[in-house]
Scaffold this active site. Sequence first.
Site, short mmCIF file in Angstrom:
data_model
loop_
_atom_site.label_atom_id
_atom_site.label_comp_id
_atom_site.label_asym_id
_atom_site.label_seq_id
_atom_site.Cartn_x
_atom_site.Cartn_y
_atom_site.Cartn_z
CB VAL A 112 31.30 -1.18 68.56
CG1 VAL A 112 31.59 -2.44 69.35
CG2 VAL A 112 32.42 -0.16 68.74
CD GLU B 120 24.93 1.07 69.21
OE1 GLU B 120 25.69 0.09 69.40
OE2 GLU B 120 24.46 1.76 70.13
CB VAL C 242 27.00 0.44 55.48
CG1 VAL C 242 26.14 1.06 56.59
CG2 VAL C 242 27.66 -0.83 55.97
CB ALA D 99 29.61 13.12 49.31
CG ASP E 265 37.68 -4.46 62.75
OD1 ASP E 265 37.22 -3.48 62.14
OD2 ASP E 265 36.96 -5.26 63.37
CE LYS F 6 34.59 -3.48 64.71
NZ LYS F 6 34.24 -4.75 64.05
#
Length: 456
Positions: A133, A130, A17, A46, A202, A206
């Site tokens: 989830v 955002e 991502v 970083a 997980d 959420k």
Amino acid sequence: MTELRTLKVALLGCGNVGAQVARILLDDADMLASRAGARLELVGIAVRNLDAPREVELPRGLFTTDAEALVKDADLVIELMGGIEPARTLILTAMRNGACVVTGNKALVAKDGPTLHEEADKAGVQLSYEAAVAGAIPILRPIRDSLSGDRITRVLGIVNGTTNFILDQMDSTGAQFADALAEAQRLGYAEADPTADIEGHDAASKAAILASLSFHTRFSLDDVYCEGISSVTAADIAAAKDAGFVIKLLAIAEKLGTAGRETGLGTGLGSGTETDADGTTGVSVRVHPTLLPREHPLAAVRGAFNAVFIEAENAGELMFYGQGAGGKPTASAVMGDLISAARSIVLGGPGRAETTTGQVSALPITAAVTSYYIGLDVADQPGVLARIAQLFAEHGVSIEIMRQTIHRDADSNIESAELRIVTHRASEAALAATVEAVKGLDVINSVTSVLRVEGV
């Protein structure tokens, strides 16, 4: 033409991502500037390992291992490292130094969201997540903003693509759980250690976030009842299919009244604590395998896709559907938050805060209102159905559907019956007590399956 100001952007983490976020910041700089009202300058990334391979070729000079120094000199910080520490400390440092923060860290927000929001409020900066989830699906901002004038009563979500892929494979091909999991790992949907996905952790993170925004109350991971899918068998899937259902791992948050009675109330909108007629109310937040009728919109969500189904008093039923993971889809959600935060800086004033006016309590699983699907292996003899039906009635649980199939053991030539029962909605406590009582009947060979049902 007025020259645009420049905002310094620090990126923490450069995985799938993060690499896509960096690419968008560099490749689409002019477009982003026109939408944000300021130029967004990526001043550093970083990482733990400067020489690790990246999905996207990026200027080496952007990389640093000194994350703390990077966040102290940024206007906007994007945290995509994951985990609790050092992400938590770096986010707090960034906000205390006046930076707005965008994060995709669902575990951290679910575990320590109240602290993060308090620090954001103190610093007058925006905290957005955002991407935490349902990946690319814009769901948190619609709940927070678009539905802020409505009362949400229930949220049902398929928010973990790995488990949805596994259950979909079992449903469509008849595969066993282990085989479907192996296929998910081969395709990259599941990690080598899939525990967080298949045990529901997980999805539970959420669920806590969805519940917090939907009901304007800060819920944590500890408030979420959680069951995974590792105990779901091919026989469960086949029986559900035969009865017209599909099994999904659902994250559910719904407003209930005393003893699980549904109040019909939704989110509190600036009026303080909401109460039922008798002065009590609460929210059930839970994750578990769930049977859905095949005509329900969520039943059609296939593969690794995500979807969130919302019920609101005025808007009615809404569904949000899309890719729940992946570098580019999740980066899209990150960039939406980033533009929003940048615009809040350009326009001045405090960051967009969450609203916590509801202040309703988290209810235990025993207060949840649901239906049960119960599979029973019983003796094939007169009076069995009547005894079972009577026991259900004694516990205040109404049977909606009862189906019987006769089996004959090839070796012993003894006949037994398989019963499949779907109940009407009742409290979890009443349903669980009924199942325990059924187990004690001498005509019951075994309870083969107990699953919750929604949408009936």
